[in-house]
Write an enzyme that holds these catalytic residues in place. Sequence first.
Site, PDB file in Angstrom:
ATOM      1  N   GLY A 126       0.842  -1.194   0.000  1.00 49.07           N
ATOM      2  CA  GLY A 126       0.000   0.000   0.000  1.00 49.07           C
ATOM      3  C   GLY A 126       0.875   1.240   0.000  1.00 49.07           C
ATOM      4  O   GLY A 126       0.569   2.246  -0.627  1.00 49.07           O
ATOM      5  N   ASP A 158       3.260   0.938 -12.650  1.00 49.57           N
ATOM      6  CA  ASP A 158       4.261   1.740 -13.376  1.00 49.57           C
ATOM      7  C   ASP A 158       4.645   2.998 -12.602  1.00 49.57           C
ATOM      8  O   ASP A 158       5.812   3.372 -12.564  1.00 49.57           O
ATOM      9  CB  ASP A 158       3.824   2.050 -14.821  1.00 49.57           C
ATOM     10  CG  ASP A 158       2.398   2.575 -14.936  1.00 49.57           C
ATOM     11  OD1 ASP A 158       1.688   2.681 -13.917  1.00 49.57           O
ATOM     12  OD2 ASP A 158       1.982   2.868 -16.073  1.00 49.57           O
ATOM     13  N   LYS A 251      -5.680   1.279 -18.178  1.00 49.56           N
ATOM     14  CA  LYS A 251      -6.276   1.534 -16.875  1.00 49.56           C
ATOM     15  C   LYS A 251      -7.793   1.630 -17.064  1.00 49.56           C
ATOM     16  O   LYS A 251      -8.265   2.304 -17.972  1.00 49.56           O
ATOM     17  CB  LYS A 251      -5.723   2.832 -16.281  1.00 49.56           C
ATOM     18  CG  LYS A 251      -6.011   3.015 -14.802  1.00 49.56           C
ATOM     19  CD  LYS A 251      -5.121   4.110 -14.203  1.00 49.56           C
ATOM     20  CE  LYS A 251      -5.365   4.245 -12.701  1.00 49.56           C
ATOM     21  NZ  LYS A 251      -4.399   5.168 -12.057  1.00 49.56           N
ATOM     22  N   SER A 349      31.948  -2.428  10.564  1.00 55.09           N
ATOM     23  CA  SER A 349      31.659  -1.475  11.641  1.00 55.09           C
ATOM     24  C   SER A 349      30.588  -1.989  12.592  1.00 55.09           C
ATOM     25  O   SER A 349      30.684  -1.810  13.805  1.00 55.09           O
ATOM     26  CB  SER A 349      31.190  -0.140  11.054  1.00 55.09           C
ATOM     27  OG  SER A 349      32.229   0.507  10.366  1.00 55.09           O
ATOM     28  N   GLU A 370      19.503   0.642   2.020  1.00 58.49           N
ATOM     29  CA  GLU A 370      18.833   0.231   3.261  1.00 58.49           C
ATOM     30  C   GLU A 370      17.365  -0.091   3.057  1.00 58.49           C
ATOM     31  O   GLU A 370      16.812  -0.958   3.741  1.00 58.49           O
ATOM     32  CB  GLU A 370      18.996   1.308   4.331  1.00 58.49           C
ATOM     33  CG  GLU A 370      20.449   1.567   4.765  1.00 58.49           C
ATOM     34  CD  GLU A 370      21.240   2.464   3.818  1.00 58.49           C
ATOM     35  OE1 GLU A 370      20.657   2.971   2.829  1.00 58.49           O
ATOM     36  OE2 GLU A 370      22.448   2.651   4.052  1.00 58.49           O
ATOM     37  N   PHE A 395      21.227   5.293   9.804  1.00 62.73           N
ATOM     38  CA  PHE A 395      20.829   4.969   8.429  1.00 62.73           C
ATOM     39  C   PHE A 395      19.567   4.123   8.347  1.00 62.73           C
ATOM     40  O   PHE A 395      19.014   3.931   7.258  1.00 62.73           O
ATOM     41  CB  PHE A 395      22.002   4.342   7.662  1.00 62.73           C
ATOM     42  CG  PHE A 395      23.228   5.227   7.661  1.00 62.73           C
ATOM     43  CD1 PHE A 395      23.096   6.615   7.675  1.00 62.73           C
ATOM     44  CD2 PHE A 395      24.504   4.692   7.689  1.00 62.73           C
ATOM     45  CE1 PHE A 395      24.213   7.447   7.697  1.00 62.73           C
ATOM     46  CE2 PHE A 395      25.628   5.512   7.711  1.00 62.73           C
ATOM     47  CZ  PHE A 395      25.487   6.891   7.716  1.00 62.73           C
TER      48      PHE A 395
END
Lengths: 622, 622
Positions: A126, A158, A251, A349, A370, A395
């Site tokens: 959604g 799209d 559509k 890290s 991410e 991040f």
Amino acid sequence: MIDSMTDQKSAADEKTLDRIATQIRRWILRCTSQAGSGHPTSSLSAVELMVDLMFGGTFRYDVKTPEHPGNDRLIFSKGHASPLFYSLWAAAGEVSEEELMTYRQFDSELEGHPTSRFRFTEAATGSLGQGLSVGLGMAINAKYIDELPYRTFVLLGDSEMAEGSQWEAIQLAAHYQLDNLIGVLDVNRLGQRGETMYGHDLEAYRQRIEAFGWRCILVSDGHDHAQLSRAYESACQSTGQPVMIIAWTVKGEGVSFLENKEGQHGKPVSDDRIDEAMSDVGDVNETVVGTIHPPAEVTQRQVPSQTPLPIEYELGEELATRDAYGNALCRLAKKYPDLVAFDGEVSNSTRAKQFADEHPERFFEMFIAEQNMVGAATGVALRGKLPFVSTFAAFFSRAFDQIRMAPYSGGSVTFVGSHCGVSIGQDGPSQMGLEDIAMFRTIADGVVLYPCDAVSTEALVDALADRRGLGYLRTTRGKTPVIYAADEEFTIGGSKVLRQSDQDRVTLVAAGITLHESLEAYDVLKERGIAVRVIDLYSIKPLDHATIRHAADQTEVVFTIEDHFPEGGLGEAVLTSLSDHATPVNCLAVRKRPLSGSPDEQLDAQGLSAAAIARAVEMHLA
Amino acid sequence: MIDSMTDQKSAADEKTLDRIATQIRRWILRCTSQAGSGHPTSSLSAVELMVDLMFGGTFRYDVKTPEHPGNDRLIFSKGHASPLFYSLWAAAGEVSEEELMTYRQFDSELEGHPTSRFRFTEAATGSLGQGLSVGLGMAINAKYIDELPYRTFVLLGDSEMAEGSQWEAIQLAAHYQLDNLIGVLDVNRLGQRGETMYGHDLEAYRQRIEAFGWRCILVSDGHDHAQLSRAYESACQSTGQPVMIIAWTVKGEGVSFLENKEGQHGKPVSDDRIDEAMSDVGDVNETVVGTIHPPAEVTQRQVPSQTPLPIEYELGEELATRDAYGNALCRLAKKYPDLVAFDGEVSNSTRAKQFADEHPERFFEMFIAEQNMVGAATGVALRGKLPFVSTFAAFFSRAFDQIRMAPYSGGSVTFVGSHCGVSIGQDGPSQMGLEDIAMFRTIADGVVLYPCDAVSTEALVDALADRRGLGYLRTTRGKTPVIYAADEEFTIGGSKVLRQSDQDRVTLVAAGITLHESLEAYDVLKERGIAVRVIDLYSIKPLDHATIRHAADQTEVVFTIEDHFPEGGLGEAVLTSLSDHATPVNCLAVRKRPLSGSPDEQLDAQGLSAAAIARAVEMHLA
């Protein structure tokens, strides 16, 4: 040879597929008009794309056993096409017409956008641009973890291809050669407010997606069974590349006054035009039930759990909690055979690297992307794995939308953020997690943990792996001394009272790095004759209300000390716990613009060092 | 012809450029070793790329006037190459060697990653994958708003190309035909923990970036002046396409024991090897000062501000605050000539469309790519514009990292989130902004406003446009009655006490949709003989402490009512305001999993409807 077979097969099926498509169009129109909201036009464009997939012989699924490990997976990344999604399962005989007509009604499992409350939903969608990443996770699970033959299909809009997360998923799917991942791109030209960037230009999509290493199959008419049948046949040939079916569609297809029209997004047909729409779509005499091919008989991989080695650290030993996190993953690998790790190109890290080195087959490098990393982790979690996802705490803000959506999918994902707070030092604010507690606290039923030493970190990683749902573990860059015995027990929702006496006038509530500053402040204040209680609030959510409230009862003032911005952090969590309580609470937090500098300079400048805490307490009592 | 000219020019310059490069390499090594941290190897790979740009005749900049409207713009998207960035300005004679050696020291303007505290920083970076979007905003400003001849250059790392935000920026730059935007991609092969996805394969980057409509210029040796000189010459030919210079480079270039080696990311040279490194780099007898070409003489566009028409709504008139937002943008367009609007393909829902229709030249469609939208808005803000950026409140979570970074760049951006809370109804949780207040409250010095009617919305849009810094306005999907006279005054940090008496036993603090429920609850409770005070806390940050504390003093209990999750929202803001206060606070918020359903059903199910509020108050007093 394949082609002629295809032609025969689809020729044989076309009449049925047509009738199923017509029936589904009627349901799409009716359930949205009945609901008075929803997205019929976005559903109508993809009817044949999905009918041919599910009932044309490609899709394999045991409808009576959604959890069957051999089932193909179908994710509606364009979740607003939910009327189509639910209608497909109605056409499969699994949702009654009555249930279908409860669409968008309060308490109905057929929500406006699919969530885990509907048993055939693979992933809640959604918020656009998320489904492909989740599908990538499921495909990784099939190819590299469970080694199962199921394919993952993702219906894409799209408009949503503008989301960067799509291109993160596209690049990673090619990198991992996921030829069991098949995207179906519904190019209906129109977004919500008008035309998309590329309109009906299929080549524009082909160029971009092929450049990233996918195999693309163009379908010039996405409403033509023969073309779709051939496209799916070809898509299922494994060639080491993920596949994108790029289909031209209309559509609103099927309803003349909706077809390819602007201004018709997210609008049900009004009552006065529903009959006209229905007659455009046509009729089916009786309900047609489509058959879905059963999955291959497969056995789910079963790896027995083994007792891990005990935690072993010496009291006073100095090491960073991020190192303890790496150690914990390795130590617990055998206890949790489903545990896998993802990292965003910073494993050296976050220390996920230790696990990656010991268990390369259970570690997935997600590079600096991410959003896709979190979506992919959700995907493997939904296939029963226990992903631990790590990057710098700061991040994860990149993937907040994916994190926020994960609970509506279900599945258990643990996020591990390193380099939190100003105490990281010289790298400066861009690298500091200063909003991460606030962000993860908003996750309903989520857990937010912030251990201060290696022992508590290891114990809490175990607790998180053992728990279902979303969890967040906050780790620290710098070394801190071990303050707990190796066999100390830690529970989610617990806390530790580390210093206390009957003379306590002040309660210090801290976690992580500031817990150590608070212990030092305790010593300073003790010398000055001020008895303070020190609480390690390692579990910020859920929070140990009883201990906090008891301490507030017994002392004159509560200080919270956190290496995080004041909003939404540990301090506000404590305030909530004491919202009906008279004891004043002073929240020490990061209130000045952070700079580069040594950890000590940073903590002192923000008033979070032992000396600053002691000063603040004395000023309050003065 | 061009080539020979180029060759002469670069031939003439090469010796100087070489000496500047050597000098800069020495500074990079020294300032990082002195700091004991930083990223020398990532800086060394890009030395020639930047030296040739700045001192090779391409870059135009008045070093004495950073604000000069004709100055070219240079953004280091790979912000960890800050040692190079600062050294470039040292080579331009604008930063002393002494200052350079304060790199990463506390209070030094030369932070670990560039921020606005350093006068030549165009945009704060360090969180990767953001610089290109900011540059896109600056390029949009030059081409479409200020119509200025400056070019925007963005130094990109190869690792950060994995970020989806890069591809959002790449697609939008092509869409807007930004041939004044030039990316310089430093392909040094190595990320932080190892090789990137494409290593040294320049073609892999060319394929992908060209597929999106950019012109790519490959440089097979990014340390060769002649090649770079030709590349920049060609890049500056405007052809209607943005340009990417894709350069092969060596990480650690110039220091034999660092060149192209893994495990050397973010590590300064140790004292025992610094001499060896310096002798590798070579010496320069005396400091060389590079000259930067001055910018063209241009005049900054000046449009006088005009008095806007007054706000005109009837009391009791029903309209959504999102409609009032659209009206406000149009009404204030002449008062704020620098006001521009960005929207993420939902302008018909956020109502930015009203402004887009009236002022198409000041509206920028950013499609469904929120990360780039926020970055681009930051870019135009940094060029002095006042961007209003709108999408669904929920979808700003997509750009939290860009939002979090914006304050370190400076500039004034206002975010407008529509469709907040469960009150949006049937679309369900994926579309509901339930974390947005928590997210925006974490922004230091940020403003969070949540008006309940059209009048306050218009007044607050004005206040936000008039203010400098980051602001957030939360609008509501459904219609609400106008409760304020058109000339009522609203200030950031203010509130309105709408109901009060000497008999008040309870204070209701609400904003937006729940303010109306609270007013209804007031009537219900009044009938039952319970006097309650009602406060419209339209400014959640900053918060009107005096009014809240006064009300808490005068009543037995405070209720906060918000259509948002409890964590980090209005309730916790009020708790912070009352942290030293004995009056109990009950926080009503969204505590159950939201579903699809009507707005009324949703609010009632969450205990936020008038009836539910009244019940809660009575139960507390019972």
